[in-house]
Enzyme design. Sequence first.
Site, PDB file in Angstrom:
ATOM      1  N   HIS A  18       1.280   6.115  -2.489  1.00 14.19           N
ATOM      2  CA  HIS A  18       0.243   5.097  -2.400  1.00 14.19           C
ATOM      3  C   HIS A  18      -0.310   4.951  -3.810  1.00 14.19           C
ATOM      4  O   HIS A  18      -0.954   5.857  -4.302  1.00 14.19           O
ATOM      5  CB  HIS A  18      -0.861   5.660  -1.494  1.00 14.19           C
ATOM      6  CG  HIS A  18      -1.291   4.775  -0.389  1.00 14.19           C
ATOM      7  ND1 HIS A  18      -0.575   4.658   0.775  1.00 14.19           N
ATOM      8  CD2 HIS A  18      -2.386   3.978  -0.237  1.00 14.19           C
ATOM      9  CE1 HIS A  18      -1.234   3.834   1.604  1.00 14.19           C
ATOM     10  NE2 HIS A  18      -2.323   3.405   0.999  1.00 14.19           N
ATOM     11  N   TRP A  35     -11.320  -6.048  -1.998  1.00 16.86           N
ATOM     12  CA  TRP A  35      -9.956  -6.392  -1.557  1.00 16.86           C
ATOM     13  C   TRP A  35      -9.720  -7.869  -1.885  1.00 16.86           C
ATOM     14  O   TRP A  35      -8.829  -8.209  -2.656  1.00 16.86           O
ATOM     15  CB  TRP A  35      -9.805  -6.120  -0.054  1.00 16.86           C
ATOM     16  CG  TRP A  35      -9.304  -4.734   0.241  1.00 16.86           C
ATOM     17  CD1 TRP A  35      -8.079  -4.404   0.739  1.00 16.86           C
ATOM     18  CD2 TRP A  35      -9.990  -3.485   0.046  1.00 16.86           C
ATOM     19  NE1 TRP A  35      -7.959  -3.036   0.849  1.00 16.86           N
ATOM     20  CE2 TRP A  35      -9.114  -2.456   0.438  1.00 16.86           C
ATOM     21  CE3 TRP A  35     -11.242  -3.138  -0.441  1.00 16.86           C
ATOM     22  CZ2 TRP A  35      -9.463  -1.105   0.365  1.00 16.86           C
ATOM     23  CZ3 TRP A  35     -11.595  -1.792  -0.515  1.00 16.86           C
ATOM     24  CH2 TRP A  35     -10.713  -0.793  -0.115  1.00 16.86           C
ATOM     25  N   ASP A  68       0.833  -1.201   0.000  1.00 17.16           N
ATOM     26  CA  ASP A  68       0.000   0.000   0.000  1.00 17.16           C
ATOM     27  C   ASP A  68       0.866   1.249   0.000  1.00 17.16           C
ATOM     28  O   ASP A  68       0.604   2.205  -0.705  1.00 17.16           O
ATOM     29  CB  ASP A  68      -0.933   0.002   1.216  1.00 17.16           C
ATOM     30  CG  ASP A  68      -0.175  -0.126   2.544  1.00 17.16           C
ATOM     31  OD1 ASP A  68       0.948  -0.666   2.544  1.00 17.16           O
ATOM     32  OD2 ASP A  68      -0.710   0.319   3.574  1.00 17.16           O
ATOM     33  N   ARG A  80       5.304   4.325   6.301  1.00 18.18           N
ATOM     34  CA  ARG A  80       4.830   4.269   7.680  1.00 18.18           C
ATOM     35  C   ARG A  80       4.879   2.820   8.193  1.00 18.18           C
ATOM     36  O   ARG A  80       5.318   1.910   7.481  1.00 18.18           O
ATOM     37  CB  ARG A  80       3.418   4.851   7.778  1.00 18.18           C
ATOM     38  CG  ARG A  80       2.361   4.041   7.074  1.00 18.18           C
ATOM     39  CD  ARG A  80       0.994   4.728   7.207  1.00 18.18           C
ATOM     40  NE  ARG A  80      -0.025   3.985   6.491  1.00 18.18           N
ATOM     41  CZ  ARG A  80      -0.988   4.554   5.786  1.00 18.18           C
ATOM     42  NH1 ARG A  80      -1.065   5.861   5.651  1.00 18.18           N
ATOM     43  NH2 ARG A  80      -1.898   3.800   5.188  1.00 18.18           N
ATOM     44  N   ASP A  81       4.401   2.604   9.410  1.00 20.18           N
ATOM     45  CA  ASP A  81       4.455   1.249   9.969  1.00 20.18           C
ATOM     46  C   ASP A  81       3.319   0.421   9.371  1.00 20.18           C
ATOM     47  O   ASP A  81       2.386   0.019  10.047  1.00 20.18           O
ATOM     48  CB  ASP A  81       4.352   1.301  11.498  1.00 20.18           C
ATOM     49  CG  ASP A  81       3.130   2.074  11.969  1.00 20.18           C
ATOM     50  OD1 ASP A  81       2.520   2.778  11.140  1.00 20.18           O
ATOM     51  OD2 ASP A  81       2.774   1.972  13.150  1.00 20.18           O
ATOM     52  N   GLU A  82       3.434   0.191   8.073  1.00 16.56           N
ATOM     53  CA  GLU A  82       2.423  -0.576   7.367  1.00 16.56           C
ATOM     54  C   GLU A  82       3.125  -1.382   6.270  1.00 16.56           C
ATOM     55  O   GLU A  82       3.499  -2.502   6.493  1.00 16.56           O
ATOM     56  CB  GLU A  82       1.352   0.362   6.806  1.00 16.56           C
ATOM     57  CG  GLU A  82       0.157  -0.395   6.298  1.00 16.56           C
ATOM     58  CD  GLU A  82      -1.180   0.271   6.614  1.00 16.56           C
ATOM     59  OE1 GLU A  82      -1.207   1.386   7.115  1.00 16.56           O
ATOM     60  OE2 GLU A  82      -2.196  -0.380   6.325  1.00 16.56           O
ATOM     61  N   GLU A 132      -2.022   8.962  -1.124  1.00 16.26           N
ATOM     62  CA  GLU A 132      -3.063   8.073  -0.610  1.00 16.26           C
ATOM     63  C   GLU A 132      -4.442   8.736  -0.674  1.00 16.26           C
ATOM     64  O   GLU A 132      -5.440   8.102  -0.975  1.00 16.26           O
ATOM     65  CB  GLU A 132      -2.746   7.734   0.857  1.00 16.26           C
ATOM     66  CG  GLU A 132      -3.777   6.870   1.535  1.00 16.26           C
ATOM     67  CD  GLU A 132      -3.335   6.432   2.920  1.00 16.26           C
ATOM     68  OE1 GLU A 132      -2.521   7.152   3.536  1.00 16.26           O
ATOM     69  OE2 GLU A 132      -3.786   5.376   3.382  1.00 16.26           O
ATOM     70  N   ASP A 178      -5.573  -2.574  -2.829  1.00 18.09           N
ATOM     71  CA  ASP A 178      -4.716  -1.638  -3.540  1.00 18.09           C
ATOM     72  C   ASP A 178      -4.104  -2.312  -4.771  1.00 18.09           C
ATOM     73  O   ASP A 178      -4.060  -1.741  -5.862  1.00 18.09           O
ATOM     74  CB  ASP A 178      -3.584  -1.132  -2.630  1.00 18.09           C
ATOM     75  CG  ASP A 178      -4.091  -0.575  -1.304  1.00 18.09           C
ATOM     76  OD1 ASP A 178      -4.984  -1.195  -0.705  1.00 18.09           O
ATOM     77  OD2 ASP A 178      -3.592   0.476  -0.866  1.00 18.09           O
TER      78      ASP A 178
HETATM   79  C1  BGC Z   1      -3.934   0.979   3.743  1.00 14.44           C
HETATM   80  C2  BGC Z   1      -4.772   0.946   2.511  1.00 14.44           C
HETATM   81  C3  BGC Z   1      -5.617  -0.265   2.618  1.00 14.44           C
HETATM   82  C4  BGC Z   1      -6.537   0.047   3.758  1.00 14.44           C
HETATM   83  C5  BGC Z   1      -7.696  -0.815   3.946  1.00 14.44           C
HETATM   84  C6  BGC Z   1      -4.840   1.179   4.896  1.00 14.44           C
HETATM   85  O1  BGC Z   1      -4.216   1.305   6.094  1.00 14.44           O
HETATM   86  O2  BGC Z   1      -2.916   1.901   3.675  1.00 14.44           O
HETATM   87  O3  BGC Z   1      -4.229   1.302   1.354  1.00 14.44           O
HETATM   88  O4  BGC Z   1      -6.197  -0.723   1.497  1.00 14.44           O
HETATM   89  O5  BGC Z   1      -5.844   0.249   4.942  1.00 14.44           O
HETATM   90  O6  BGC Z   1      -8.729  -0.036   3.736  1.00 14.44           O
END
Ligand code: BGC
Length: 905
Positions: A782, A549, A483, A487-489, A761, A496
């Site tokens: 994003h 998703w 995504d 960040r912490d992701e 994003e 996505d």
């Molecule tokens: C992500 C998105 C992801 C979403 C779910 C977010 O935290 O960055 O791109 O699809 O969560 O809705």
Amino acid sequence: MRKVIFLIIHMQLICFILPAQVSVDHLLCENKTNPPGVDIMQPRFTWQLISDKRDVLQTAYEIRVSDGLSTLNNDKNLLWSTGKTSSDQSVHVPYAGAALQSGKKYYWQVRVWDNLKNLSSWSKPSFWQMGLLNSSDWHAKWIQAGYTEDSIQRPSPYFRKKFNTSKNLKSATAFITSHGLYEVLINGQRVGDAYLTPGWTSYNKRLQYQAYDVTNLLKNGNNAIGAMLGSGWYRGYLAWGDNKNIYGKDLALLFQLTVTYTDGTQESIISDESWKSSTGAIRSSEIYNGELYDAREDKNGWATASYNDQHWTGVVTKDFPKTHLISTYNEPIKKHEVFKPAKIFRTPKGEQVVDFGQNLVGFVQLNVKGKKGDKIVLSHAEVLDKAGNFYIDNLRAAKQQNTYILNGNEEEAYEPHFTFQGFRYVKVEGFPGELKPENLKAIALYSDMKPTGNFSTSHALINQLQHNIQWGQKGNFLDVPTDCPQRDERLGWTGDAQVFARTAAYNMQVNNFFAKWMKDVAADQLPNGSVPFVIPNVLGPSSAGSTGWADAATIIPWNMYMAYGDKKILEDQYPGMKAWVGYMEQQSKNDLWNTGFHFGDWLFYRPDDDNDGRAAITDKYLIAQCFFAHSTQLMINTAQVLGKQEDVTKYTALLQKVKDAFLKEYVTPNGRLVSGSQTAYVLALNFDMLPENLRASSAERLVQNIKDYNTHLTTGFLGTPYLCHVLTRFGYTDVAYKLLMNETYPSWLYPVKMGATTIWERWDGQKPDSSFQTPGMNSFNHYAYGAIGDWMYRAVAGIQEIEPGYKKIKIMPHVGGDLTHVAADLQTYYGTVSSHWKVNDGEIELNVTVPPNTNAIVYVPAKETENIKESGKLLSTVKGAKVTGKQAGYVTVEIGSGKYQFTSK
Ligand code: BGC
């Protein structure tokens, strides 16, 4: 007799003077050039015909395969020879010779016959090397450090092994993988140029190893191997909170080197109890948080044979499984663009910051001279705030910080090993002396996918948008489609990825990238068929099943099949696709799926002050029903391709029921949807949810809605990719162009006007007054909204596939907007497809390239055939260009391969 000899000489001379009019190049095995470590038993071959003639089609091919380069032209020694095979197939021709053996290298070449009676020369030989095909081929043992780890900082374990080559070396291949990330050196030199290896998969089910040709790194006599490990995705912090050790808490290495000597004998050097371990300069390393490198702890020469390792500890061998080891199918992560500082400056707060001019993903390389113990801290950020200060709130808990402590040697060079950052700006603290541009370089890291698409226009902002889309792709295609990268992701969010996949396939060769990731989708799919939010699934089994998703399971394989004509992804994913549709069926009552959690049209337009209800909310279950139908349609398509007639029948019946339930629940008798949003109409129209008689009026409603927002889009993640396509399909390309050209929020060009160098994003990540959206959710890299790229290639330039993989091409440009010229090129497996158009004084010039062994239907913008010329001649007089009809402002012309220039009034 003399006459015959004369004739032969004469013929040879002609052949010599007149080279073959067709040649073969760009040989691929499993879509890669000379791949090592293939574990597919019938690898597929692809080649390109090269010819500057028009209308070239392959009529036959001949492939030969041998296990030695020198034996390739010796018929007796071939492993496989197809002989002359009548076929126009030049893409994904499967090997069908003798069984291929573990670790062995094979050479192949091909020649072709074309319809113009030419025979090509044999292509230059290419090769591939098989991987380790059985777990029993792994003699190496898993090893772990033999000392007790500092469990707080978790410094990188270093391993080493000294060995002797006893005879003259011929070749050597290393097979390597790890729990955690690895970097290996042989005799002090890095093995390969891949980063963040072994990549990221659903580790406990599928763990990739890499194969490297290391012949040139070895010497006769004494040699040494050094390996370092980092926590990486295996055990580092992932997702939110204190989430770590997802796959395990200890790192481990598996290493196997096969050395072949000139006398034909072989020897293996493997990881086992004879190795040694220690820690070194990498004191800690985390994907989100960055690396701490203390050069005072450097163990100089630790990966060379002469190093004294008497203070190192032994290692512990472990019985970890090897049955889930797989070779690497996608392209590894490599270094790409290098950026010099565009500007070094002090912020209003007084911090020293470097601007690299591009939001990128990778790391900064440091060159420095200073005292032992000097400590340099590099912090990374995507943006500066309103006041011009370094802004990191949107990184949430990710530190994105690399620290280097000098050892005081002459000039020190440093780059981190097991981490990456998403950044444009770098704050530099503790730099000894004056920071100069030559001290720092930013290096972009991403999966080494071949760039395949160019798209440029007469409009500078649109060109910047295309640039931003491509950089969004680069920054988020690091082995897994993520995504965001900062960040912490940084997770493989399925929604996505599905939203962006078609655009991605224009910009770069993503066939293997997605083929690999889709296998993880299948591996992590839940027993009930539901698909996790992120793949690899690090969020647990309850985070699954969101509409739009989870449909990545069906949408991406189909899109990849259309883009690359590769049926294998459909065959491989078919059970998972079925299981996902089965899950939706099970969740439905009377064919209506209106339960469960869904993200919905994520990040749709929503004004702060919404007293009169301007927020573009779309009923989530309405969306779910649309995607249920879409995935079912893709099952029908796929079952058709794979010849599964029973499934075609089954899913055709299901689709009708799903659409009927939609009509009953969400559409009024007059054809109004219960949600009046753009996304609702876009999805209903794009997925053919409405009967024919309601479509035109729905399209009008969509356009009216767009106008109600002063010709602005309001769509979120799920509506955006299809918005302009639907407008074009229903005759509103002019409205689509207005949306594309719009410079005010919400629009694609608004971020561009705000100075974006990647896709944001949110439509308003930074507001017109330069303040930011909420930091908890505000990535500036994003790719999802970059999905407009698909419409730009497909409609604006007009390059589309009619038959999968561009065997048959449609070129249908849409002249419009403020554009005076557009140029798009796409590298397909067959070669370059181009559509370049310009408008000048009411005259349209359309330059088209169609690669050999394909043909195309060109939609020439013109009212009448008489108005069209091709390369200056009246179209009707051009051999091989066949006018087939007229359609809404176009004359359709069928052509074969070659370059064409159409002009029309
Ligand atoms: C992500 C998105 C992801 C979403 C779910 C977010 O935290 O960055 O791109 O699809 O969560 O809705």
